[in-house]
Design a protein around this motif. Structure first.
Motif, PDB file in Angstrom:
ATOM      1  N   ALA A 143       0.813  -1.209   0.000  1.00  0.00           N
ATOM      2  CA  ALA A 143       0.000   0.000   0.000  1.00  0.00           C
ATOM      3  C   ALA A 143       0.852   1.268   0.000  1.00  0.00           C
ATOM      4  CB  ALA A 143      -0.931   0.000   1.203  1.00  0.00           C
ATOM      5  N   ASN A 144       2.118   1.149   0.330  1.00  0.00           N
ATOM      6  CA  ASN A 144       3.009   2.308   0.378  1.00  0.00           C
ATOM      7  C   ASN A 144       3.806   2.501  -0.911  1.00  0.00           C
ATOM      8  OD1 ASN A 144       2.211   2.730   3.013  1.00  0.00           O
ATOM      9  ND2 ASN A 144       3.941   1.586   3.866  1.00  0.00           N
ATOM     10  N   TYR A 145       3.636   1.575  -1.844  1.00  0.00           N
ATOM     11  CA  TYR A 145       4.453   1.602  -3.053  1.00  0.00           C
ATOM     12  C   TYR A 145       3.602   1.558  -4.310  1.00  0.00           C
ATOM     13  CZ  TYR A 145       8.764   0.962  -0.461  1.00  0.00           C
ATOM     14  OH  TYR A 145       9.837   1.154   0.362  1.00  0.00           O
ATOM     15  N   ALA A 146       4.188   1.989  -5.386  1.00  0.00           N
ATOM     16  CA  ALA A 146       3.638   1.759  -6.716  1.00  0.00           C
ATOM     17  C   ALA A 146       4.444   0.633  -7.354  1.00  0.00           C
ATOM     18  CB  ALA A 146       3.710   3.010  -7.564  1.00  0.00           C
ATOM     19  N   ILE A 147       3.756  -0.184  -8.121  1.00  0.00           N
ATOM     20  CA  ILE A 147       4.408  -1.286  -8.820  1.00  0.00           C
ATOM     21  C   ILE A 147       4.359  -1.032 -10.313  1.00  0.00           C
ATOM     22  CG2 ILE A 147       4.356  -3.751  -9.316  1.00  0.00           C
ATOM     23  CD1 ILE A 147       5.140  -3.152  -6.460  1.00  0.00           C
ATOM     24  N   GLY A 192      -0.201   1.546  -5.238  1.00  0.00           N
ATOM     25  CA  GLY A 192      -0.587   0.664  -4.155  1.00  0.00           C
ATOM     26  C   GLY A 192      -1.580   1.304  -3.204  1.00  0.00           C
ATOM     27  N   SER A 193      -1.638   2.618  -3.185  1.00  0.00           N
ATOM     28  CA  SER A 193      -2.511   3.297  -2.231  1.00  0.00           C
ATOM     29  C   SER A 193      -3.921   3.501  -2.751  1.00  0.00           C
ATOM     30  CB  SER A 193      -1.910   4.640  -1.827  1.00  0.00           C
ATOM     31  OG  SER A 193      -1.744   5.467  -2.963  1.00  0.00           O
ATOM     32  N   ASP A 194      -4.090   3.792  -4.045  1.00  0.00           N
ATOM     33  CA  ASP A 194      -5.453   4.025  -4.534  1.00  0.00           C
ATOM     34  C   ASP A 194      -5.822   3.224  -5.773  1.00  0.00           C
ATOM     35  OD1 ASP A 194      -4.933   7.315  -6.126  1.00  0.00           O
ATOM     36  OD2 ASP A 194      -4.285   5.308  -6.695  1.00  0.00           O
ATOM     37  N   GLY A 195      -4.923   2.389  -6.263  1.00  0.00           N
ATOM     38  CA  GLY A 195      -5.245   1.518  -7.385  1.00  0.00           C
ATOM     39  C   GLY A 195      -5.247   2.176  -8.745  1.00  0.00           C
ATOM     40  N   ALA A 232       9.290  -1.903  -7.778  1.00  0.00           N
ATOM     41  CA  ALA A 232       8.550  -1.144  -6.767  1.00  0.00           C
ATOM     42  C   ALA A 232       9.258   0.168  -6.478  1.00  0.00           C
ATOM     43  CB  ALA A 232       8.419  -1.955  -5.486  1.00  0.00           C
ATOM     44  N   GLY A 233       8.460   1.216  -6.343  1.00  0.00           N
ATOM     45  CA  GLY A 233       9.005   2.520  -6.014  1.00  0.00           C
ATOM     46  C   GLY A 233       8.026   3.293  -5.141  1.00  0.00           C
ATOM     47  N   PRO A 234       8.474   4.355  -4.510  1.00  0.00           N
ATOM     48  CA  PRO A 234       7.586   5.157  -3.664  1.00  0.00           C
ATOM     49  C   PRO A 234       6.362   5.618  -4.441  1.00  0.00           C
ATOM     50  CG  PRO A 234       9.855   5.840  -3.393  1.00  0.00           C
ATOM     51  CD  PRO A 234       9.842   4.897  -4.561  1.00  0.00           C
ATOM     52  N   ASP A 235       5.194   5.444  -3.844  1.00  0.00           N
ATOM     53  CA  ASP A 235       3.936   5.740  -4.520  1.00  0.00           C
ATOM     54  C   ASP A 235       3.697   7.256  -4.555  1.00  0.00           C
ATOM     55  OD1 ASP A 235       1.379   5.925  -5.467  1.00  0.00           O
ATOM     56  OD2 ASP A 235       0.538   4.436  -4.104  1.00  0.00           O
ATOM     57  N   PRO A 236       3.737   7.875  -5.718  1.00  0.00           N
ATOM     58  CA  PRO A 236       3.529   9.328  -5.779  1.00  0.00           C
ATOM     59  C   PRO A 236       2.113   9.743  -5.366  1.00  0.00           C
ATOM     60  CG  PRO A 236       3.705   8.394  -7.988  1.00  0.00           C
ATOM     61  CD  PRO A 236       4.023   7.309  -7.051  1.00  0.00           C
ATOM     62  N   ARG A 237       1.157   8.835  -5.479  1.00  0.00           N
ATOM     63  CA  ARG A 237      -0.220   9.169  -5.094  1.00  0.00           C
ATOM     64  C   ARG A 237      -0.338   9.385  -3.583  1.00  0.00           C
ATOM     65  NH1 ARG A 237      -3.208  10.352  -9.583  1.00  0.00           N
ATOM     66  NH2 ARG A 237      -5.089   9.287  -8.903  1.00  0.00           N
ATOM     67  N   ARG A 238       0.564   8.825  -2.822  1.00  0.00           N
ATOM     68  CA  ARG A 238       0.506   8.996  -1.363  1.00  0.00           C
ATOM     69  C   ARG A 238       0.809  10.424  -0.964  1.00  0.00           C
ATOM     70  NH1 ARG A 238       0.640   5.172   2.379  1.00  0.00           N
ATOM     71  NH2 ARG A 238       2.209   6.286   3.600  1.00  0.00           N
ATOM     72  N   ARG A 239       1.539  11.154  -1.805  1.00  0.00           N
ATOM     73  CA  ARG A 239       1.815  12.563  -1.488  1.00  0.00           C
ATOM     74  C   ARG A 239       0.943  13.490  -2.318  1.00  0.00           C
ATOM     75  NH1 ARG A 239       6.272  11.064  -4.789  1.00  0.00           N
ATOM     76  NH2 ARG A 239       6.519  12.422  -6.601  1.00  0.00           N
TER      77      ARG A 239
END
Length: 128
Positions: A30-34, A53-56, A98-105
């Motif tokens: 949920a913390n990452y983008a794939i 991973g956070s919002d699909g 996998a990388g940090p999910d930009p949608r989380r910010r």
């Protein structure tokens, strides 16, 4: 230890389908983008899909004509790439990353600017 392990590749005839899997461990999906990438012999690596991973939210390049679909099952820590109507030019090694999910910010993009973790790849060969 972070791990991404791809599976599901193989030999398929043109027009056929495959579903690739990416089993992840060592981090919270949920913390990452794939992202899914591919690299054919003599060609540069190209991105074929990514998912937040956070919002699909998903992204695909226009060049794929909606033939590929990325999805995930966070409960199983597994991501998928369904590929339909495969063509010989889809032949490549396919990787998940996998990388940090930009949608989380709150960013408008889905795919990370960089990927921190990579799998070892799985070969997809499409015969004509």
């Amino acid at each position: 230890e972070v791990q991404l392990v791809e599976s599901g590749g193989g030999l398929v005839q043109a027009g056929g389908s495959l579903r690739l899997s990416c089993a992840v461990s060592g981090f919270t999906l949920a913390n990452y983008a794939i992202g899914w990438f591919r690299q054919a012999p003599g060609k540069e690596r190209e991105g074929v899909a990514c998912i937040s991973g956070s919002d699909g939210s998903t992204w695909y390049p226009y060049s794929l004509d909606s033939r590929f679909t990325i999805s995930g099952d966070n409960a199983k820590n597994t991501m998928y790439l369904k590929m339909n109507n495969l063509k010989p030019e889809d032949t490549a090694i396919y990787y998940c990353a996998a990388g940090p999910d930009p949608r989380r910010r709150g960013a408008g993009v889905v795919c990370p600017g960089q990927y921190d973790y990579w799998g070892q790849g799985t070969q997809v060969t499409v015969s004509s």
